[in-house]
Scaffold this motif. Structure first.
Motif, PDB file in Angstrom:
ATOM      1  N   ALA A 167       8.242  96.458 -15.572  1.00  0.00           N
ATOM      2  CA  ALA A 167       8.955  96.716 -14.319  1.00  0.00           C
ATOM      3  C   ALA A 167       8.026  96.670 -13.109  1.00  0.00           C
ATOM      4  O   ALA A 167       8.486  96.489 -11.979  1.00  0.00           O
ATOM      5  CB  ALA A 167       9.656  98.074 -14.390  1.00  0.00           C
ATOM      6  N   THR A 168       6.723  96.824 -13.341  1.00  0.00           N
ATOM      7  CA  THR A 168       5.768  96.885 -12.226  1.00  0.00           C
ATOM      8  C   THR A 168       4.834  95.683 -12.164  1.00  0.00           C
ATOM      9  O   THR A 168       4.236  95.422 -11.112  1.00  0.00           O
ATOM     10  CB  THR A 168       4.912  98.165 -12.326  1.00  0.00           C
ATOM     11  N   ILE A 282      21.851  94.186 -22.443  1.00  0.00           N
ATOM     12  CA  ILE A 282      22.976  95.041 -22.833  1.00  0.00           C
ATOM     13  C   ILE A 282      23.491  95.819 -21.634  1.00  0.00           C
ATOM     14  O   ILE A 282      24.703  95.904 -21.390  1.00  0.00           O
ATOM     15  CB  ILE A 282      22.559  95.994 -23.974  1.00  0.00           C
ATOM     16  N   PHE A 283      22.585  96.403 -20.871  1.00  0.00           N
ATOM     17  CA  PHE A 283      23.014  97.158 -19.699  1.00  0.00           C
ATOM     18  C   PHE A 283      23.672  96.244 -18.666  1.00  0.00           C
ATOM     19  O   PHE A 283      24.636  96.628 -18.006  1.00  0.00           O
ATOM     20  CB  PHE A 283      21.827  97.901 -19.080  1.00  0.00           C
ATOM     21  N   TYR A 293      16.594  97.395 -15.285  1.00  0.00           N
ATOM     22  CA  TYR A 293      15.249  97.749 -15.743  1.00  0.00           C
ATOM     23  C   TYR A 293      15.071  99.265 -15.735  1.00  0.00           C
ATOM     24  O   TYR A 293      14.472  99.835 -16.655  1.00  0.00           O
ATOM     25  CB  TYR A 293      14.194  97.090 -14.853  1.00  0.00           C
ATOM     26  N   LEU A 294      15.606  99.923 -14.698  1.00  0.00           N
ATOM     27  CA  LEU A 294      15.513 101.381 -14.630  1.00  0.00           C
ATOM     28  C   LEU A 294      16.268 102.025 -15.785  1.00  0.00           C
ATOM     29  O   LEU A 294      15.784 102.985 -16.398  1.00  0.00           O
ATOM     30  CB  LEU A 294      16.067 101.879 -13.294  1.00  0.00           C
ATOM     31  N   ALA A 295      17.443 101.472 -16.110  1.00  0.00           N
ATOM     32  CA  ALA A 295      18.215 102.002 -17.236  1.00  0.00           C
ATOM     33  C   ALA A 295      17.446 101.855 -18.550  1.00  0.00           C
ATOM     34  O   ALA A 295      17.440 102.763 -19.397  1.00  0.00           O
ATOM     35  CB  ALA A 295      19.558 101.280 -17.331  1.00  0.00           C
TER      36      ALA A 295
END
Length: 493
Positions: A167-168, A282-283, A293-295
């Motif tokens: 994510a980063t 999936i999310f 990505y946060l999920a």
């Protein structure tokens, strides 16, 4: 001193599991990045490496190819552990693992990416095939359950770390994290003794005593050494793969192997790794109203927190009761998830329809991480006889084969059954697992390795007849065939 030594030894072994967890979660952060490069929606990291072009079919091979490597690596790792010792085998596994990560980092096409994932699978499963058995031998009986239950904690930590890195950072730069951890793990592993029970069968009592004295931090290890002699299969030469398979007719060999294998395979078919490998997708498909990505990162944190809780729960709650309870929650969460996704499919809306999938997946991950997930590896360390390391390798190989099937077929199942039908299929498997936990699995909490071996032989006098009544009934009428290698010590007769 003994506790500090055990912590040092086991955390060093588990660092390799941390890297394996990163490898398993890597596809979830790499696939969206690769797709972005393919369609021009995401810039390439450097002009020296061409953007990767791949369709969904090739990306599904990329996600699941690690399991093909694990299939072969599990068998090879089990055989090598019997010949050279589990510690040395784990060290050897770091080489293909590091090479695989480097290939992925510089790969200009999808085919080299798949090759790198294959090598990750081979190297990682050298550790997976031997980790639980080595931890069980490094640890005293009083702390065995706690340390064995850390497997899922470390695997979940690896998944979380790679999600955060993805994510980063660009997905190629995220690879620096597992490479650095693997190098440190190898350096620390060189300081540890070999498996005590392997030393007893291959190097003699003197080296075994020295290993136990280092691990326990004291000089008086004679009682534990005597128990190792009783636990170990008596033999003049190394127990080969052929001999192990011939002895498979014995109930104290085939019974624990089949229980461990069925548990691990059915756990995989409840969809745990399909969710890990395709978390972001999936999310996105379920319409969750937060950043995908946060999920995925929150999901990994939930799984990690559940794994921490699982360490303490496993030390307090009977194994079978915990396995059944956690699998029951998995059954309920998958059923509700499938229902919610079905409502979305038929465009039937109700309050919370976009939040319930997230809650269901979190309940699933919490239940898996605190119960049946770590218990799978606890039972590998407790059930399978220590000298039959090759069977542990076969178990790992077949279990990862089932992970390959699930992750490779997951996109096809979605096309065939839709997302809701796929999760209902996983739900049915979890119900079968609940039934098996209640009917065929024995209770092993607070039993020594010797008592567990005697239990499978049907000769133990220390078991609770009420707890293991169903298990004893399943053994009735089974005769004891002759042993291929030399007979077990008369003390066990």
């Amino acid at each position: 001193m003994g506790l500090i030594r055990e912590i040092q030894a086991n955390l060093t072994v588990y660092a390799a599991v941390l890297v394996a967890g990163m490898a398993m979660g890597f596809s979830a952060i790499a696939i969206p990045g690769i797709e972005g490069e393919s369609n021009g929606g995401q810039p390439n990291l450097t002009s020296f490496i061409s953007p990767i072009q791949a369709d969904r079919e090739m990306l599904s091979w990329f996600a699941s190819s690690i399991n093909i490597g694990q299939i072969f690596g599990g068998i090879i790792g089990g055989v090598m552990a019997g010949l050279y010792g589990p510690k040395r085998t784990i060290l050897l596994g770091s080489l293909p693992n590091l090479v695989g990560w480097i290939i992925i980092a510089v790969s200009p096409n999808i085919y080299l990416l798949i090759l790198g994932r294959l090598l990750n699978g081979v190297g990682g499963s050298f550790n997976l095939a031997n980790c639980s058995m080595l931890v069980a031998q490094y640890t005293s009986n009083a702390r065995r359950g706690i340390f064995l239950s850390m497997f899922t904690l470390m695997s979940s930590s690896g998944i979380l770390f790679i999600y955060i890195a993805g994510a980063t950072l660009h997905w190629r730069l995220a690879i620096c994290v597992p490479i650095a951890i693997q190098v440190v793990q190898v350096s620390l592993m060189l300081l540890l003794p070999e498996s005590p029970i392997w030393l007893l069968g291959h190097r003699g009592i003197k080296e075994t005593r020295l290993a136990l004295q280092w691990l326990r931090g004291c000089g008086d290890v004679e009682r534990e050494l005597d128990e190792l002699r009783l636990t170990q299969e008596k033999q003049d030469k190394k127990l080969t793969l052929v001999q192990a398979l011939k002895n498979f007719k014995r109930k104290d060999v085939y019974k624990p192997f089949l229980l461990v294998l069925s548990n691990m395979v059915l756990n995989m078919f409840t969809g745990s790794f399909a969710i890990v490998f395709y978390a972001v997708d999936i999310f996105k498909s379920s319409g969750v109203a937060i950043d995908n990505y946060l999920a995925a990162i929150i999901m990994a944190i939930v799984r990690l927190a559940a794994s921490v809780c699982g360490i303490f729960i496993i030390s307090k709650v009977p194994r079978v009761k915990l396995a059944f309870t956690s699998m029951l929650f998995i059954f309920l969460s998958l059923g509700l998830l499938g229902f919610t996704l079905y409502c979305q499919h038929v465009e039937y809306s109700f309050p919370g329809v976009n939040i319930i999938p997230l809650v269901c997946i979190f309940v699933y991950m919490s239940s898996f991480g605190s119960g049946c997930g770590p218990l799978s590896w606890v039972w590998v360390g407790e059930f399978i006889p220590p000298e039959y390391k090759v069977l542990s390798g076969i178990t790992t190989s077949l279990a990862t084969g089932s992970v390959f099937l699930v992750t490779k077929l997951f996109p096809n199942l979605i096309s065939l059954l839709n997302m809701h039908g796929t999760f209902w299929l996983f739900c049915a498997v979890s119900l079968l697992n609940c039934v098996l936990y209640l009917t065929v699995y024995p209770e092993t909490k607070d039993l020594s390795m010797l008592q567990i071996k005697e239990m499978f032989q049907g000769t133990s006098r220390d078991r609770d007849p009420e707890v293991n009544e169903g298990f004893d009934a399943s053994l009735e009428g089974v005769s004891e065939p002759p042993v291929v290698v030399q007979k077990t010590s008369s003390k066990l007769s």
